[in-house]
Design a protein around this motif. Structure first.
Motif, PDB file in Angstrom:
ATOM      1  N   LEU A   1     -48.729 -12.092 -22.957  1.00 52.92           N
ATOM      2  CA  LEU A   1     -49.130 -13.045 -24.211  1.00 52.92           C
ATOM      3  C   LEU A   1     -47.613 -13.710 -24.878  1.00 52.92           C
ATOM      4  CD1 LEU A   1     -52.304 -12.291 -25.903  1.00 52.92           C
ATOM      5  CD2 LEU A   1     -52.068 -14.025 -24.306  1.00 52.92           C
ATOM      6  N   ARG A   2     -46.959 -12.710 -25.058  1.00 52.30           N
ATOM      7  CA  ARG A   2     -45.674 -13.034 -25.523  1.00 52.30           C
ATOM      8  C   ARG A   2     -44.937 -13.989 -24.644  1.00 52.30           C
ATOM      9  NH1 ARG A   2     -40.449 -12.444 -25.063  1.00 52.30           N
ATOM     10  NH2 ARG A   2     -40.556 -10.894 -23.356  1.00 52.30           N
TER      11      ARG A   2
ATOM     12  N   LEU B   1     -54.454  -9.524 -31.328  1.00 51.77           N
ATOM     13  CA  LEU B   1     -52.725  -9.041 -31.600  1.00 51.77           C
ATOM     14  C   LEU B   1     -52.320  -9.104 -33.015  1.00 51.77           C
ATOM     15  CD1 LEU B   1     -51.024 -10.570 -28.500  1.00 51.77           C
ATOM     16  CD2 LEU B   1     -51.642  -8.086 -28.879  1.00 51.77           C
ATOM     17  N   ALA B   2     -52.955 -10.316 -33.646  1.00 54.11           N
ATOM     18  CA  ALA B   2     -52.495 -10.359 -35.046  1.00 54.11           C
ATOM     19  C   ALA B   2     -53.167  -9.212 -36.015  1.00 54.11           C
ATOM     20  CB  ALA B   2     -52.961 -11.667 -35.568  1.00 54.11           C
TER      21      ALA B   2
ATOM     22  N   ARG C   1     -52.745 -16.077 -38.486  1.00 52.32           N
ATOM     23  CA  ARG C   1     -53.328 -17.069 -37.593  1.00 52.32           C
ATOM     24  C   ARG C   1     -53.662 -18.342 -38.303  1.00 52.32           C
ATOM     25  NH1 ARG C   1     -53.740 -17.741 -32.968  1.00 52.32           N
ATOM     26  NH2 ARG C   1     -55.910 -17.536 -32.579  1.00 52.32           N
TER      27      ARG C   1
ATOM     28  N   GLU D   1     -46.843 -17.495 -24.857  1.00 53.10           N
ATOM     29  CA  GLU D   1     -46.552 -18.274 -26.220  1.00 53.10           C
ATOM     30  C   GLU D   1     -45.790 -19.594 -25.919  1.00 53.10           C
ATOM     31  OE1 GLU D   1     -48.485 -18.422 -28.998  1.00 53.10           O
ATOM     32  OE2 GLU D   1     -49.597 -16.932 -27.925  1.00 53.10           O
TER      33      GLU D   1
ATOM     34  N   ARG E   1     -47.543 -23.240 -26.659  1.00 54.10           N
ATOM     35  CA  ARG E   1     -47.048 -24.320 -27.734  1.00 54.10           C
ATOM     36  C   ARG E   1     -46.712 -25.478 -27.419  1.00 54.10           C
ATOM     37  NH1 ARG E   1     -42.952 -20.705 -29.238  1.00 54.10           N
ATOM     38  NH2 ARG E   1     -44.151 -18.743 -29.573  1.00 54.10           N
TER      39      ARG E   1
ATOM     40  N   ARG F   1     -55.125 -13.464 -29.126  1.00 52.29           N
ATOM     41  CA  ARG F   1     -54.122 -13.762 -29.958  1.00 52.29           C
ATOM     42  C   ARG F   1     -54.660 -13.058 -31.294  1.00 52.29           C
ATOM     43  NH1 ARG F   1     -53.128 -20.196 -29.029  1.00 52.29           N
ATOM     44  NH2 ARG F   1     -51.098 -19.869 -29.869  1.00 52.29           N
ATOM     45  N   THR F   2     -55.852 -13.172 -31.671  1.00 52.03           N
ATOM     46  CA  THR F   2     -56.303 -12.767 -33.025  1.00 52.03           C
ATOM     47  C   THR F   2     -56.254 -11.150 -33.029  1.00 52.03           C
ATOM     48  OG1 THR F   2     -57.773 -14.728 -33.325  1.00 52.03           O
ATOM     49  CG2 THR F   2     -58.531 -12.688 -34.395  1.00 52.03           C
TER      50      THR F   2
ATOM     51  N   TYR G   1     -53.722  -3.404 -26.278  1.00 52.81           N
ATOM     52  CA  TYR G   1     -52.444  -3.986 -26.884  1.00 52.81           C
ATOM     53  C   TYR G   1     -51.387  -3.769 -25.981  1.00 52.81           C
ATOM     54  CZ  TYR G   1     -48.762  -4.729 -29.798  1.00 52.81           C
ATOM     55  OH  TYR G   1     -47.310  -5.145 -30.179  1.00 52.81           O
TER      56      TYR G   1
ATOM     57  N   SER H   1     -58.603 -16.291 -24.933  1.00 57.24           N
ATOM     58  CA  SER H   1     -57.149 -16.453 -25.232  1.00 57.24           C
ATOM     59  C   SER H   1     -57.012 -16.375 -26.744  1.00 57.24           C
ATOM     60  CB  SER H   1     -56.370 -17.501 -24.576  1.00 57.24           C
ATOM     61  OG  SER H   1     -56.757 -18.762 -25.005  1.00 57.24           O
ATOM     62  N   GLU H   2     -57.946 -17.030 -27.213  1.00 55.42           N
ATOM     63  CA  GLU H   2     -57.893 -17.039 -28.945  1.00 55.42           C
ATOM     64  C   GLU H   2     -58.271 -15.854 -29.474  1.00 55.42           C
ATOM     65  OE1 GLU H   2     -56.494 -19.436 -31.075  1.00 55.42           O
ATOM     66  OE2 GLU H   2     -55.723 -20.244 -29.234  1.00 55.42           O
TER      67      GLU H   2
END
Length: 115
Positions: free
Chosen positions: A73-74, A11-12, A26, A77, A81, A8-9, A66, A4-5
């Motif tokens: 993932l959005r 996507l960034a 990130r 989030e 969090r 996230r990376t 993507y 998952s990280e």
């Protein structure tokens, strides 16, 4: 959890168009971002970005990935969090009442209105 990280990376990087920009987003170092990207590319089995002087360009496979992961993932989030903060809100309890529409409207609904 590492995967998952990686996503996230990914996507960034995709959104920033560079490893440097993704590192800033990130709050990670450039080597950490590069390491996560390399691990994801190994897992996918092919490169996801073409590196250039002015950043990175997504490959066709990166665009496919993507499209597959950005929206899910959005949606995750806020939950992630809350988990990272040490608490996850419980969903509100759902009460189901079985009754005829007339009885529900005349007797049950007025009693529930104050809740």
């Amino acid at each position: 959890m590492a995967q998952s990280e990686w996503l996230r990376t990914f996507l960034a990087i995709y959104r920033a168009g560079s490893i440097t920009g993704a590192a800033g987003q990130r709050s990670l170092s450039q080597p950490a971002i590069s390491h996560q990207l390399a691990a994801l590319e190994r897992s996918v089995g092919e490169p996801l970005f073409v590196r250039g002087r002015r950043g990175v360009e997504p490959t066709a496979r990166a665009r496919e990935l993507y499209m597959a992961v950005a929206e899910p993932l959005r949606l995750l989030e806020p939950i992630v969090r809350e988990l990272e903060a040490g608490h996850l809100e419980r969903p509100r309890a759902i009460i189901r009442v079985g009754a005829s529409a007339e009885y529900f409207s005349a007797d049950v609904l007025p009693r529930l209105a104050g809740l």
